[in-house]
Design an enzyme around this catalytic site. Structure first.
Site, short mmCIF file in Angstrom:
data_model
loop_
_atom_site.label_atom_id
_atom_site.label_comp_id
_atom_site.label_asym_id
_atom_site.label_seq_id
_atom_site.Cartn_x
_atom_site.Cartn_y
_atom_site.Cartn_z
N ASP A 29 1.07 -1.29 0.06
CA ASP A 29 0.00 -0.17 0.23
C ASP A 29 0.87 1.38 -0.01
O ASP A 29 0.76 2.20 0.72
CB ASP A 29 -0.92 -0.13 1.12
CG ASP A 29 -1.60 -1.26 1.09
OD1 ASP A 29 -1.97 -1.68 0.37
OD2 ASP A 29 -2.00 -1.53 2.43
N GLU A 186 -11.21 0.74 -3.93
CA GLU A 186 -10.68 1.22 -2.78
C GLU A 186 -9.30 2.08 -3.11
O GLU A 186 -8.94 1.99 -4.30
CB GLU A 186 -10.23 0.14 -1.93
CG GLU A 186 -9.38 -1.04 -2.57
CD GLU A 186 -9.19 -2.23 -1.95
OE1 GLU A 186 -9.80 -2.44 -0.65
OE2 GLU A 186 -8.44 -3.44 -2.25
#
Length: 524
Positions: A29, A186
């Site tokens: 991420d 997302e």
């Protein structure tokens, strides 16, 4: 390219190329920002403390960890009830109005999003401002021309916030949900480029269907027009060595070129493939065509950016625990109480004081570092001093393998789901003992459908380097495809009973990705 070249040189780019991943091991991420000629990058940390490692680079390829954003209990609470792969999800790092801003989700401690700031990215970072009006995960920050701050989060929804107080202003609004029918929209990031606002998202889930898509609008609140070439990046349905590509962030370099940092994995072994290092950070070039970003390939070896390399110092492979504090690469599980460790009780040694009775416990005393190479050798000199502890390769409480000493015996312990077994033992002296783990990736071409991604050898090493292998274990059982979750392997030291002392810890990547030593039998 050799492993030494991949770690960088001091006189330019080796052969005009760089090696992906640029941040290997469990570093998922990624979020990146540039300030002048300097780049800063953060990653998710999940159940590990301290949280949110932060890195610095001058060239987007060579990264040095300069700290952890959430490095004290007042900023980050991860109680023992925090599940593995719970905790800290998907930070976004930005620089605005002379300050660094980081927004992130803590899925433990009651959940919720929080925001911290710093003048120096190495810290200290502020105490968190909580954002009770911002639901969900993967929050992003951006400021418009009027100075209003917008927070966009998984869903994909957006709300205006006051970043200094955490107060929301107005009601959340839905912006875009990505491709019709695609799961898990997302990881949104919003950018102003020219006359448009570009909304970059991940979709398809963080497994093999992962993808990056983009839409644009003339205002941050939309309406958004999807790119006709979506997804702009995915490796699903391919046999490329890098898979699960997604959760990306854009950055413009000082020379005007554009780059994408993203997560991906390197599956190994047979079918379906197992990734053991976790989700790693990769780099890809971006060009703009007809007002849309076009992402270049994400390959193991790629052409270097068009500016001189400025390599950062490489972390030492060995830690002798001579300093009072710890290097920021060291992480613990959920917390690190001051009374659980010391480098001064026995000067020049790390002392770990047991809390939980084994690596099965959520509050175990553990200090580890990420496994960052497919093949590596890890050693330590441990004095159990009447206690019990050792060296362990951890994925979570239900998936870990280790070699420990205590009561005059070394034993190899294997935890795979509901099964816990002692698979080997050996008598050892009462005093300090050298423990060793070798992680061996298969040689190129060594493949069959059931082939393990790697093997792990656990044992005791003599002073002359002779390795008494007590057990050789199949690495697939310490992989995400078996264990589930979002993390990767972390290798380190632990105490199960009493106070256990470690003189040094040595982590050495092997030269190349193949098996450095001949095999002497199958894995257990």
């Amino acid at each position: 390219m050799t492993m030494a070249q991949a770690r960088g040189t001091t006189d330019g780019w080796p052969d005009g190329t760089f090696r992906n991943p640029v941040l290997p091991g469990f570093h998922p991420d990624p979020s990146v920002c540039r300030v002048g000629d300097d780049y800063y990058l953060v990653c998710s940390s999940f159940e590990y403390f301290p949280g949110v490692p932060i890195f610095h680079s001058r060239d987007l390829v060579h990264w040095e960890q300069i700290g952890n954003v959430l490095d004290r209990p007042g900023q980050l609470t991860l109680p023992p009830s925090t599940a593995s792969s719970g905790g800290v999800y998907a930070p976004t790092l930005r620089h605005h109005d002379g300050r660094f801003w980081l927004i992130v989700t803590n899925c433990a401690d009651g959940g919720g999003n929080l925001l911290v700031t710093a003048e120096d990215p190495a810290g200290p970072w502020s105490d968190p401002v909580r954002l009770p009006g911002v639901p969900g995960i993967d929050p992003d920050l951006t400021w418009d021309d009027e100075g209003d701050c917008w927070c966009t989060y998984a869903g994909i929804e957006q709300v205006r916030i006051d970043p200094r107080t955490g107060r929301t202003i107005g009601e959340p609004r839905r912006l875009w949900s990505g491709a019709p029918g695609a799961q898990a929209p997302e990881a949104p990031h919003l950018y102003r480029v020219g006359g448009y606002w570009y909304l970059l998202i991940a979709e398809g889930g963080t497994e093999r269907g992962h993808a990056v898509s983009v839409a644009r609008a003339t205002a941050p609140g939309g309406p958004y027009e999807p790119c006709p070439a979506n997804p702009v990046l995915t490796h699903r349905g391919t046999n490329r060595p890098i898979q699960n590509t997604g959760h990306a962030d854009l950055v413009e370099a000082a020379d005007g070129s554009w780059w994408l940092v993203l997560l991906g994995v390197r599956p190994g072994g047979g079918t379906p493939g197992w990734h053991v290092l976790g989700r790693e950070t990769f780099l890809a070039p971006v060009t703009w065509v007809d007002g849309w970003p076009v992402v270049g390939g994400v390959e193991p070896v790629m052409a270097a950016p068009p500016w001189p390399a400025r390599p950062t110092p490489q972390p030492p492979a060995r830690d002798d625990f001579d300093a009072v504090g710890l290097h920021p690469r060291w992480v613990s599980v959920r917390s690190r109480p001051a009374e659980s460790w010391s480098t001064t009780e026995r000067p020049g040694w790390l002392t770990l004081r047991a809390r939980g009775a084994s690596m099965d416990e959520r509050d175990v005393t553990f200090l580890g570092r990420r496994q960052q190479h497919p093949s590596c050798r890890v050693r330590t000199l441990v004095d159990p001093a009447g206690g019990r502890g050792g060296l362990v390769v951890r994925l979570d409480e239900r998936h870990h393998h280790g070699v420990e000493v205590g009561d005059g015996e070394a034993r190899v312990l294997v935890r795979i789901g509901s099964v816990l077994a002692t698979v080997a033992t050996r008598a050892v002296p009462a005093g300090p003992v050298r423990l060793r783990v070798d992680v061996l990736a298969p040689a190129p071409g060594d493949w069959h459908p059931g082939k393990e991604p790697d093997v792990l050898r656990f044992g005791v090493e003599s002073a002359d380097g002779t390795f008494d292998v007590l057990a050789e274990l199949d690495g697939r059982y310490l992989s995400t495809e078996v264990a589930g979750g979002f993390t990767g392997r972390v290798i380190g030291m632990y105490a199960a009973t009493g106070s256990v002392h470690f003189d040094w810890f040595d982590y050495q990547p092997e030269d190349g990705d193949g098996d450095p030593t001949p095999r002497d039998g199958g894995a257990i």
